[in-house]
Design an enzyme around this catalytic site. Structure first.
Site, PDB file in Angstrom:
ATOM      1  CD  GLU A 155      -3.065  23.020  44.377  1.00 39.03           C
ATOM      2  OE1 GLU A 155      -2.419  22.884  43.314  1.00 39.03           O
ATOM      3  OE2 GLU A 155      -3.964  22.650  44.364  1.00 39.03           O
ATOM      4  N   GLY A 200       6.431   6.518  28.719  1.00 38.14           N
ATOM      5  CA  GLY A 200       5.699   7.780  28.700  1.00 38.14           C
ATOM      6  C   GLY A 200       6.690   8.930  28.615  1.00 38.14           C
ATOM      7  CG  LEU A 255       5.958  13.307  35.447  1.00 32.91           C
ATOM      8  CD1 LEU A 255       5.454  14.476  36.579  1.00 32.91           C
ATOM      9  CD2 LEU A 255       5.340  11.956  36.203  1.00 32.91           C
ATOM     10  CB  ALA A 256       8.875  12.480  30.563  1.00 36.58           C
ATOM     11  CE  LYS A 257       8.086  16.299  25.333  1.00 37.76           C
ATOM     12  NZ  LYS A 257       6.905  16.768  24.477  1.00 37.76           N
ATOM     13  CB  VAL A 283       2.403   0.191  27.041  1.00 32.05           C
ATOM     14  CG1 VAL A 283       3.288   1.051  26.879  1.00 32.05           C
ATOM     15  CG2 VAL A 283       1.130   1.016  27.324  1.00 32.05           C
ATOM     16  CE  LYS A 290      -6.684  21.923  41.919  1.00 30.17           C
ATOM     17  NZ  LYS A 290      -5.315  22.058  41.869  1.00 30.17           N
ATOM     18  CG  ASP A 350       3.052  11.456  48.296  1.00 31.12           C
ATOM     19  OD1 ASP A 350       3.322  12.527  48.242  1.00 31.12           O
ATOM     20  OD2 ASP A 350       1.830  10.938  48.706  1.00 31.12           O
ATOM     21  CG  HIS A 351       5.140  15.270  44.096  1.00 31.47           C
ATOM     22  ND1 HIS A 351       3.959  14.973  43.413  1.00 31.47           N
ATOM     23  CD2 HIS A 351       4.957  16.644  44.331  1.00 31.47           C
ATOM     24  CE1 HIS A 351       3.053  16.060  43.614  1.00 31.47           C
ATOM     25  NE2 HIS A 351       3.959  17.177  44.172  1.00 31.47           N
ATOM     26  CG  HIS A 397       0.225  14.799  47.805  1.00 35.13           C
ATOM     27  ND1 HIS A 397       1.059  13.916  47.231  1.00 35.13           N
ATOM     28  CD2 HIS A 397      -0.330  15.378  46.946  1.00 35.13           C
ATOM     29  CE1 HIS A 397       0.898  13.825  46.112  1.00 35.13           C
ATOM     30  NE2 HIS A 397       0.175  14.668  45.562  1.00 35.13           N
ATOM     31  N   GLY A 424       5.702  12.282  27.466  1.00 33.16           N
ATOM     32  CA  GLY A 424       4.645  13.132  28.294  1.00 33.16           C
ATOM     33  C   GLY A 424       5.105  14.290  28.894  1.00 33.16           C
TER      34      GLY A 424
HETATM   35  P1  NAD Z   1       0.763  12.649  29.106  1.00 34.50           P
HETATM   36  O1  NAD Z   1      -0.693  12.447  28.664  1.00 34.50           O
HETATM   37  O2  NAD Z   1       1.645  13.988  28.985  1.00 34.50           O
HETATM   38  O3  NAD Z   1       1.880  11.567  28.828  1.00 34.50           O
HETATM   39  C1  NAD Z   1       1.338  10.306  28.452  1.00 34.50           C
HETATM   40  C2  NAD Z   1       2.553   9.673  27.877  1.00 34.50           C
HETATM   41  O4  NAD Z   1       2.044   7.998  27.958  1.00 34.50           O
HETATM   42  C3  NAD Z   1       3.010   9.940  26.604  1.00 34.50           C
HETATM   43  O5  NAD Z   1       4.471   9.667  26.557  1.00 34.50           O
HETATM   44  C4  NAD Z   1       2.236   8.735  25.678  1.00 34.50           C
HETATM   45  O6  NAD Z   1       2.944   8.345  24.375  1.00 34.50           O
HETATM   46  C5  NAD Z   1       2.245   7.606  26.546  1.00 34.50           C
HETATM   47  N1  NAD Z   1       1.335   6.613  26.184  1.00 34.50           N
HETATM   48  C6  NAD Z   1      -0.202   6.991  25.895  1.00 34.50           C
HETATM   49  N2  NAD Z   1      -0.748   5.667  25.631  1.00 34.50           N
HETATM   50  C7  NAD Z   1       0.336   4.982  25.383  1.00 34.50           C
HETATM   51  C8  NAD Z   1       0.024   3.449  24.592  1.00 34.50           C
HETATM   52  N3  NAD Z   1      -0.916   2.977  24.587  1.00 34.50           N
HETATM   53  N4  NAD Z   1       1.501   2.934  24.537  1.00 34.50           N
HETATM   54  C9  NAD Z   1       2.584   3.527  24.872  1.00 34.50           C
HETATM   55  N5  NAD Z   1       2.517   4.857  25.499  1.00 34.50           N
HETATM   56  C10 NAD Z   1       1.519   5.524  25.474  1.00 34.50           C
HETATM   57  O7  NAD Z   1       0.839  12.396  30.793  1.00 34.50           O
HETATM   58  P2  NAD Z   1       1.670  13.100  32.189  1.00 34.50           P
HETATM   59  O8  NAD Z   1       1.015  14.331  32.390  1.00 34.50           O
HETATM   60  O9  NAD Z   1       3.021  12.924  31.494  1.00 34.50           O
HETATM   61  O10 NAD Z   1       1.399  11.897  33.365  1.00 34.50           O
HETATM   62  C11 NAD Z   1       1.978  10.761  33.308  1.00 34.50           C
HETATM   63  C12 NAD Z   1       1.462  10.153  34.430  1.00 34.50           C
HETATM   64  O11 NAD Z   1       1.941  10.758  35.603  1.00 34.50           O
HETATM   65  C13 NAD Z   1      -0.059  10.003  34.911  1.00 34.50           C
HETATM   66  O12 NAD Z   1      -0.345   8.900  35.602  1.00 34.50           O
HETATM   67  C14 NAD Z   1      -0.155  11.365  35.759  1.00 34.50           C
HETATM   68  O13 NAD Z   1      -1.486  11.077  36.385  1.00 34.50           O
HETATM   69  C15 NAD Z   1       0.799  11.380  36.639  1.00 34.50           C
HETATM   70  N6  NAD Z   1       1.321  12.765  36.996  1.00 34.50           N
HETATM   71  C16 NAD Z   1       1.503  13.701  36.203  1.00 34.50           C
HETATM   72  C17 NAD Z   1       2.105  14.889  36.859  1.00 34.50           C
HETATM   73  C18 NAD Z   1       2.436  15.842  35.929  1.00 34.50           C
HETATM   74  O14 NAD Z   1       2.705  17.004  36.591  1.00 34.50           O
HETATM   75  N7  NAD Z   1       2.124  15.905  34.712  1.00 34.50           N
HETATM   76  C19 NAD Z   1       2.284  15.127  38.229  1.00 34.50           C
HETATM   77  C20 NAD Z   1       2.074  13.800  39.128  1.00 34.50           C
HETATM   78  C21 NAD Z   1       1.642  12.821  38.376  1.00 34.50           C
END
Ligand code: NAD
Length: 488
Positions: free
Chosen positions: A218, A10, A15-17, A88, A342, A179-180, A242, A13
C-alpha cells in the site's frame, strides 16, 4: 435464489455505506437478488425508514461502480429497505426487531430465510449472535446465516473463544467469515487457472516452480486509523488473514470435485503443512519493518511514529516479509515469500510464480543469461495474468530477451469483491469464505511471530517511506539466491 430477509447490523456505519449498499445495488441491477427481499438496517441511531432509505441512496450514488444511477431503479430498490434502531447489547431491544422482521415477512409473503450481517465492531459479535438466538430471531422455518467481518479474534485464544460463542447460535456451515481478498476476482481465478489449464496444472509443483512471491503493498500510511492500527500492525492486519489466504489459494492442490467443502479442505491441508516457526527462529524467516520519513509521489511524508495518534516509542510493524515453507510433497523445497507493507513505493497486490530454469547450464558460456519464466497474477489495483517468457529479438542481433504475454481480460465493470461475496453468501456457497479451521491454523502459525515481535527477538527495521520495505526484505530472498520480481 431463495427470497429472504437481510438484517444488517451496523447499517449506519462506514463499511455499509462504502461497500455493502453499492454491492447490493449492483446485484439488484444485475438481477442477482431474489425477486422479493427485505433489508432491515439496524443501528444505534434513531432514523425513520425514509431517512435511512435516503442515506442508502446517497451511498449508492457516491460509491457504486456504475456511474449512472437511474432514479426509477433506485426507488424500486429502496422499497426493500427499512430501519430499526436497536442497542445490540440490550436483549430486550431484539424483540421489536424481531417483530419488524416478521411483519415484513408476512407483508411480502417471504419464507423465514434470514441473513444476518454483522458490520459492527468485533466486540459486538458475540453479544449479537447470542441475542439473535435468545430473542428467537434466529429460530426460523427456513435457513439462517451469519456473515461476519474480520478481525476474527486478536490472537488464537480470543479467536477460539469467539468461535465457541458463535457456535452456540450458528452452525459452522451457517457462518460466512468474510476475507475480502477472497472476493477479489483474480484470487478466485487462481483455482480456475489451474483447473482449466492443463499447462499450469502440470507445472504447479516443486519440479518446475522455484519460488512463489506474494506481495500486498500500500502507498498509504496509517491515516486516521492509528487507534486501531497501533495495537494491530501488519502481521495481524494483513498476514494472519489476507496474506495466508492468498498463500492457501495459490498452494492448494486441485480437489477431485470443485465444491466449497473440497476446496476449503485443500486449503486447510496447505495450512496444516505450513512449517511452524519456533519463537527463537522467527528472526531467520521473518522481517519486521516500520516506515520512517520519506517521499511518495514527489511529496515528503512523515514516519510512522510521527503520525497523529502514534506514540513516539511505538514498535508496531507496518511491514512484514516472511519465508514460508510448505512441508508437503508438492512444495518441498519451494519457498513462498510473502510481504506486505504501508507507505511502499507502489500500491500493488500480486502473486509472482518464478519457474525453475533447468537450461541455465546451457547458457553458461554465453553472455546473456535468460531471465526466468514468471507467471504474474495481478490482483489489485490492476487485474490480469501475464507470463514472462524468453524470445530472440530479431531487432537486437537475435539476443534472447524476456517478453511478456499478457492474458489480461478487460477489467472494465468487473464486479467488486463485496458483490461476489454477497452473491455467494445469498446462494449459500461458502467456497470463498474462511472456514474456522483455516482461521485457527493461521492464528497458530502467527502466534510465535507475535511473541517474537513482542519480546523484541526480531529487529525492527525502519525503512524510508516510498521504498519496497527495508533492505532486510531483499536479503531474505538473496540468501536463497532469489530476488523480488517486478519492483520498479
Ligand atoms: P463504523 O464505526 O463506521 O460503524 C459501526 C456501526 O455499528 C454503526 O452503524 C453503529 O450504529 C453500529 N453500532 C455501534 N454500537 C452499537 C450498538 N451498541 N448497538 C447497535 N449498533 C451499534 O464501523 P465500520 O467501519 O462500518 O466497520 C464495521 C466492522 O467492519 C468493523 O468490525 C470493522 O473492523 C470491519 N471492517 C471495516 C472496514 C471498512 O472499510 N470500514 C473494512 C474491513 C472490515
Amino acid at each position: 435464489m431463495d427470497s429472504m430477509t437481510f438484517v444488517l447490523f451496523g447499517a449506519t456505519g462506514d463499511l455499509a455505506k462504502r461497500k455493502i449498499y453499492p454491492a447490493l445495488y449492483n446485484l439488484y441491477l444485475d438481477k442477482k437478488l431474489p425477486a422479493v427481499f427485505s433489508i432491515v438496517g439496524v443501528g444505534r441511531r434513531g432514523l425513520s425508514d425514509e431517512e435511512f432509505q435516503s442515506s442508502v441512496a446517497e451511498s449508492v450514488r457516491t460509491f457504486s461502480r456504475r456511474s449512472q444511477v437511474e432514479a426509477q431503479q433506485i426507488n424500486a430498490f429502496l422499497e426493500a429497505f427499512c430501519y430499526c434502531s436497536v442497542d445490540v447489547t440490550d436483549p430486550k431491544e431484539f424483540l421489536p426487531l424481531q417483530e419488524r422482521v416478521k411483519e415484513r415477512e408476512a407483508a411480502l409473503d417471504l419464507p423465514e430465510n434470514r441473513m444476518f450481517y454483522l458490520s459492527v465492531a468485533p466486540e459486538f459479535f458475540e453479544v449479537i449472535a447470542s441475542n439473535i438466538r435468545a430473542s428467537g430471531l434466529g429460530t426460523t422455518k427456513g435457513w439462517k446465516r451469519l456473515i461476519i467481518e474480520k478481525p476474527f479474534g486478536h490472537d488464537l485464544a480470543s479467536a477460539r473463544q469467539l468461535n465457541e460463542k458463535l457456535g452456540a447460535s450458528f452452525e459452522e456451515e451457517e457462518i460466512y467469515r468474510i476475507d475480502h481478498y477472497l472476493g477479489k476476482p483474480m484470487v478466485q481465478n487462481l483455482e480456475a487457472l489451474e483447473f482449466a489449464n492443463p499447462v499450469f496444472q502440470a507445472l504447479w509443483n516443486n519440479q518446475y516452480i522455484a519460488n512463489v512471491q506474494i506481495t500486498a503493498g500500500e502507498t498509504v500510511g496509517v491515516e486516521e486509523r492509528a487507534g486501531y492500527y497501533d495495537h494491530t500492525g501488519a502481521l495481524l492486519d494483513m498476514v494472519q488473514n489476507h496474506m495466508l489466504q492468498m498463500l492457501m489459494m495459490t498452494a492448494m492442490h486441485l480437489p477431485k470435485r470443485i465444491t466449497a467443502k473440497e476446496i476449503r479442505g485443500e486449503k486447510r491441508k496447505v495450512m496444516e503443512a505450513v512449517r511452524p516457526l519456533r519463537k527463537e527462529e522467527v528472526s531467520q524467516h521473518v522481517v519486521r519493518g516500520q516506515y520512517g520519513a520519506g517521499e511518495l509521489h514527489g511529496k515528503p511524508v512523515v514516519g510512522y511514529v510521527d503520525e497523529p495518534g502514534v506514540s513516539e516509542a511505538s514498535k508496531t510493524d507496518t511491514f512484514v516479509a516472511a519465508r514460508v515453507w510448505i512441508d508437503d510433497p508438492f512444495w518441498q523445497g519451494v519457498p513462498f515469500y510473502i510481504r506486505t507493507g504501508k507507505r511502499m513505493k507502489e500500491k500493488s497486490t500480486r502473486i509472482v510464480i518464478e519457474f525453475k530454469n533447468p537450461l541455465e547450464k546451457l547458457y553458461r558460456h554465453r553472455q546473456e543469461k535468460p531471465a526466468p519464466n514468471l507467471l504474474i497474477i495481478s490482483v489489485n489495483p490492476d487485474e490480469g495474468i501475464a507470463l514472462q517468457v524468453n524470445s530472440k529479438n530479431p531487432t537486437n542481433s537475435g539476443k534472447i530477451e524476456p517478453v511478456t504475454v499478457d492474458f489480461s481480460a478487460g477489467t472494465k465493470d468487473v464486479p467488486e469483491a463485496y458483490e461476489l461475496l454477497l452473491f455467494d453468501a445469498l446462494r449459500g456457497d461458502s467456497t470463498y469464505f474462511a472456514h474456522w479451521k483455516e482461521v485457527e491454523l493461521s492464528w497458530m502459525w502467527v502466534e510465535p511471530i507475535m511473541a517474537a515481535f513482542r519480546e523484541d527477538l526480531v529487529p525492527l527495521h525502519v525503512y524510508p517511506a516510498g521504498m519496497y520495505g527495508p533492505d532486510a526484505s531483499a536479503e531474505l530472498l538473496l540468501a536463497d539466491g532469489f530476488q523480488w520480481w517486478l519492483d520498479k
